[in-house]
Design a protein around this motif. Sequence first.
Motif, mmCIF file in Angstrom:
data_model
loop_
_atom_site.group_PDB
_atom_site.id
_atom_site.type_symbol
_atom_site.label_atom_id
_atom_site.label_comp_id
_atom_site.label_asym_id
_atom_site.label_seq_id
_atom_site.Cartn_x
_atom_site.Cartn_y
_atom_site.Cartn_z
ATOM 1 N N GLN A 28 0.681 -1.178 0.068
ATOM 2 C CA GLN A 28 0.127 -0.168 0.065
ATOM 3 C C GLN A 28 0.992 1.401 -0.004
ATOM 4 O OE1 GLN A 28 -2.261 -1.194 3.587
ATOM 5 N NE2 GLN A 28 -4.103 -1.573 2.056
ATOM 6 N N ALA A 64 -4.163 -0.317 -2.965
ATOM 7 C CA ALA A 64 -5.660 0.070 -2.324
ATOM 8 C C ALA A 64 -6.278 -0.677 -1.910
ATOM 9 C CB ALA A 64 -6.857 0.431 -2.977
ATOM 10 N N ARG A 65 -5.968 -2.428 -1.903
ATOM 11 C CA ARG A 65 -6.925 -3.468 -1.402
ATOM 12 C C ARG A 65 -5.684 -4.892 -1.495
ATOM 13 N NH1 ARG A 65 -10.041 -1.460 -4.675
ATOM 14 N NH2 ARG A 65 -9.497 -3.189 -6.644
ATOM 15 N N ASP A 120 -8.646 -2.184 10.172
ATOM 16 C CA ASP A 120 -8.316 -1.620 8.506
ATOM 17 C C ASP A 120 -9.059 -1.529 7.302
ATOM 18 O OD1 ASP A 120 -7.823 -0.228 6.077
ATOM 19 O OD2 ASP A 120 -5.770 -0.313 6.442
ATOM 20 N N SER A 146 -9.164 -1.708 4.075
ATOM 21 C CA SER A 146 -8.230 -2.095 2.564
ATOM 22 C C SER A 146 -7.372 -3.544 2.735
ATOM 23 C CB SER A 146 -7.462 -0.826 2.609
ATOM 24 O OG SER A 146 -6.423 -1.284 3.917
ATOM 25 N N ASN A 162 -14.016 -7.310 7.343
ATOM 26 C CA ASN A 162 -12.595 -7.572 6.077
ATOM 27 C C ASN A 162 -11.980 -8.989 7.526
ATOM 28 O OD1 ASN A 162 -11.864 -6.346 9.713
ATOM 29 N ND2 ASN A 162 -10.010 -5.949 7.778
#
Length: 308
Positions: A149, A155-156, A177, A179, A204
């Motif tokens: 990143q 971004a991911r 987070d 991401s 996530n």
Amino acid sequence: MTVLLLTHRDGLAHDMGLGHPECPDRLRAVLQALDSEEFADLLRDEPEEASVEQLTRVHPADYVAAILAIRPQPGDRIALDGDTVMSAGSARAALLAAGAAVRAVDEVCTGKVLRVFCATRPPGHHAETRKPMGFCFFSNAVVAARHAQAVHGLARVAILDFDVHHGNGTQDCMKDDPSILFVSSQQMPLYPGSGAASETGVGNVFNAPLPPGATGEAFRAAWENLFPAIEAFAPQLIVVSAGFDAHARDPLAQLRLHEEDFAWITTQICALADRCCSGRVVSLLEGGYDLEALAASAAAHVRSLLRS
């Protein structure tokens, strides 16, 4: 297909003592298994140590400084907990393991290679933000994700963990987070006691606990249920915590996987990477404590990285 093997002989200098399951012979066994004509197409190189800047993207500066300040004299050891011990070579080995994760990200993100396997030790997925544990000092997988990143603008990033023990450290370092996606299968109940399906972070984190005695069939079914969430996340890089201690021979757990199950999950991950992120896969060695099973399983994993 270009696959790079990153390893360093100084990983052998991390020695937690006679009889400790996370021993230098683990790395020797993996490297011996990959030292055959079958793996002649593997590119091979050595990593450099991770920098403090790279580590402090994940861990607080005081934690990093405290770990790196522990430099026992040759022959001496300092126990950080009941499982995690530092010898004279431990700090350098830990820096090289994290550095391999960083180098692997650079290689795949610049298109020099498609996939990388980091045969290093100590492992990393139990190291929490401020706590070494479970044989681990730094969260290598999250160091890799943060580097992707910060330096490559991704971004991911998805971290996929099929070690038999839950990657509590990875989860602790990224659970807030969105991401970073963390997807994991693990035996439960088992050390470290985390990994319930109810642990979801901020949406996530996806955990698939498996009961003791679960076979490859149950393992494959669990991952088939997890793949849609990974694909929906659309990662730009996949980092794999490749632990081989779910093997039926492993002395520290009770899952019943075999080499062909590790080949299967690797092939599936590579296919997913081909669809989502131009094939980019960074794989980091985590657990595996029966030397014969570890060697055969790691070879199956790398064979699939090469062929998929």
